[in-house]
Write an enzyme that holds these catalytic residues in place. Structure first.
Site, short mmCIF file in Angstrom:
data_model
loop_
_atom_site.label_atom_id
_atom_site.label_comp_id
_atom_site.label_asym_id
_atom_site.label_seq_id
_atom_site.Cartn_x
_atom_site.Cartn_y
_atom_site.Cartn_z
CD GLU A 91 71.64 44.79 -41.52
OE1 GLU A 91 72.44 44.03 -40.95
OE2 GLU A 91 71.23 45.84 -41.02
CB CYS A 332 74.86 49.73 -43.04
SG CYS A 332 74.55 51.42 -43.38
N1 SAH Z 1 78.56 51.69 -50.36
C1 SAH Z 1 77.61 52.75 -50.44
C2 SAH Z 1 76.33 52.49 -49.66
C3 SAH Z 1 76.50 52.02 -48.28
S1 SAH Z 1 76.05 52.76 -46.82
C4 SAH Z 1 78.23 54.05 -49.99
O1 SAH Z 1 79.35 54.05 -49.54
O2 SAH Z 1 77.60 55.09 -50.15
C5 SAH Z 1 75.16 54.20 -46.92
C6 SAH Z 1 75.78 55.37 -46.18
O3 SAH Z 1 75.94 55.12 -44.77
C7 SAH Z 1 77.15 55.73 -46.69
O4 SAH Z 1 77.25 57.13 -46.78
C8 SAH Z 1 78.05 55.20 -45.60
O5 SAH Z 1 79.30 55.82 -45.64
C9 SAH Z 1 77.24 55.49 -44.37
N2 SAH Z 1 77.60 54.72 -43.18
C10 SAH Z 1 78.02 53.45 -43.08
N3 SAH Z 1 78.25 53.10 -41.81
C11 SAH Z 1 77.94 54.18 -41.07
C12 SAH Z 1 77.97 54.46 -39.67
N4 SAH Z 1 78.38 53.54 -38.80
N5 SAH Z 1 77.60 55.69 -39.27
C13 SAH Z 1 77.20 56.62 -40.16
N6 SAH Z 1 77.15 56.43 -41.48
C14 SAH Z 1 77.53 55.22 -41.94
#
Ligand code: SAH
Length: 350
Positions: A91, A332
């Site tokens: 996505e 995500c």
């Molecule tokens: N792997 C990378 C990018 C992925 S996601 C990373 O860890 O940064 C991008 C951001 O969204 C990251 O800060 C991740 O921790 C956050 N994230 C993922 N799932 C989330 C959720 N359910 N609620 C809030 N933030 C989330």
């Protein structure tokens, strides 16, 4: 077959020379692939038909097929579910801001980092994306919306620094003036904190923004939320971030997802303020997006605002992330998961 959209212009020149073709053809093909976002060799009308035929025999041309496009009724954000050439789905998100249009792309199919609150990692890693598959998310969205893409955030599913070579190749191609010419300053890569790769990225001379997913101000809490924190502690991560800033001059953006009762107290905000004090940085507060597989809940609005105020009181610049497209499948990896589940159920009833 070699994936032609992942190749640099120099690599194309070499391949074409080996095929006995003229050098200027490489520039033409590069433009078809990256400026015109060609979806087939057939489309490359300035090339002789014989050459188009030879290209089709020697190279694969990666294009993504949109299988679902959802548009938010509240803010116009669009979510795209794309099918990759091997049938996997990923996505991507398109967002319109005052300062331009931004695309959030995935860097892997699934993820192996295991962050507790994240839906992308629930089924582990399938594979890293190729440079062309990352580019194609941007290109197809550009074609489908008919609008220019001004900035890219690598914040979708996957850990970009766990797919390092493809990521750097992608960035160089996306910013190439003969292609989409996206400014380096318009690219943000978000990582959970792979320390050696942060140092490596600082040396690439790219000038992109690094976003670091912190989510805690002490190692114990961070380890509860993110398994990777057992490998690298906060001191090592912050040292790498400081080095990144000194090398690139780009200030770090720290992400902090607020989880009710886990990391959202005033004490924790003060600890975060102390941890980052003196750094030229920015903190992005993200109210956690609850996923049904876990029982994390988001902090209340007041608590979030108090957290921000405490940070600002410590001299740290902090903003609360504006939520875009909440009505079209939140966090995500959730859209992909709900799609895959539905597919599996439909197959069962066939
Ligand atoms: N792997 C990378 C990018 C992925 S996601 C990373 O860890 O940064 C991008 C951001 O969204 C990251 O800060 C991740 O921790 C956050 N994230 C993922 N799932 C989330 C959720 N359910 N609620 C809030 N933030 C989330």
């Amino acid at each position: 077959m070699t994936d032609i959209r992942s190749m640099t212009e120099e690599e194309l020149e070499k391949e074409l020379a080996a095929m006995g073709e003229k050098k200027f053809r490489a520039a033409q093909i590069f433009e078809w692939l990256h400026r015109h976002r060609a979806e087939s060799f057939e489309q490359m009308s300035s090339l002789p038909a014989a050459l188009r035929g030879r290209l089709a025999e020697s190279f694969s041309l990666v294009t993504l097929r949109p299988v679902r496009i959802l548009t938010s009724q509240t803010d116009g954000t669009k979510k795209f579910l794309f099918e990759l050439p091997d049938g996997n789905v990923i996505e991507s998100v398109w967002m319109r801001y005052r300062h331009g249009n931004s695309v959030c792309i995935s860097s892997q199919v699934g993820c192996r980092m295991g962050c507790r609150f994240c839906a992308s990692t629930l089924d582990g890693l399938v594979r890293g994306l190729t440079a062309s598959e990352m580019l194609e998310q941007v290109y197809r969205i550009g074609s489908l919306t008919g609008e220019r893409v001004d900035s890219i955030v690598v914040m979708g599913s996957g850990e970009p620094l766990d797919n390092y070579d493809a990521l750097v190749r992608f960035i160089r191609l996306a910013t190439n003036p003969k292609g989409q010419d996206i400014s380096n300053r318009g690219i943000t890569v978000s990582t959970c904190g792979l320390v050696p790769e942060i140092y490596r990225l600082a040396d690439e001379g790219l000038g992109i923004t690094l976003a670091l997913s912190l989510h805690a101000s002490d190692d114990e809490t961070r380890r509860r939320l993110m398994p990777i924190a057992r490998k690298y502690d906060l001191a090592e991560i912050l040292a790498a971030c400081k080095a990144y800033f000194h090398k690139t001059g780009r200030r770090i953006s720290y992400e902090y997802s607020l989880v009710h009762g886990v990391n959202d107290t005033r004490k924790e905000a003060q600890a975060l303020g102390r941890l980052l004090s003196g750094q030229n940085c920015h903190v992005n507060l993200i109210p956690v997006n609850p996923i049904k597989e876990r029982d994390f809940t988001r902090s209340g609005r007041e608590q979030i605002e108090a957290f921000q105020k405490t940070l600002e009181g410590c001299g740290i610049n902090a903003t609360i992330r504006r939520e875009m497209g909440r009505d079209i499948d939140g966090a995500c990896g959730q859209l992909r998961r709900s799609y895959l589940k539905k597919e599996a159920e439909e197959r069962k009833t066939l």
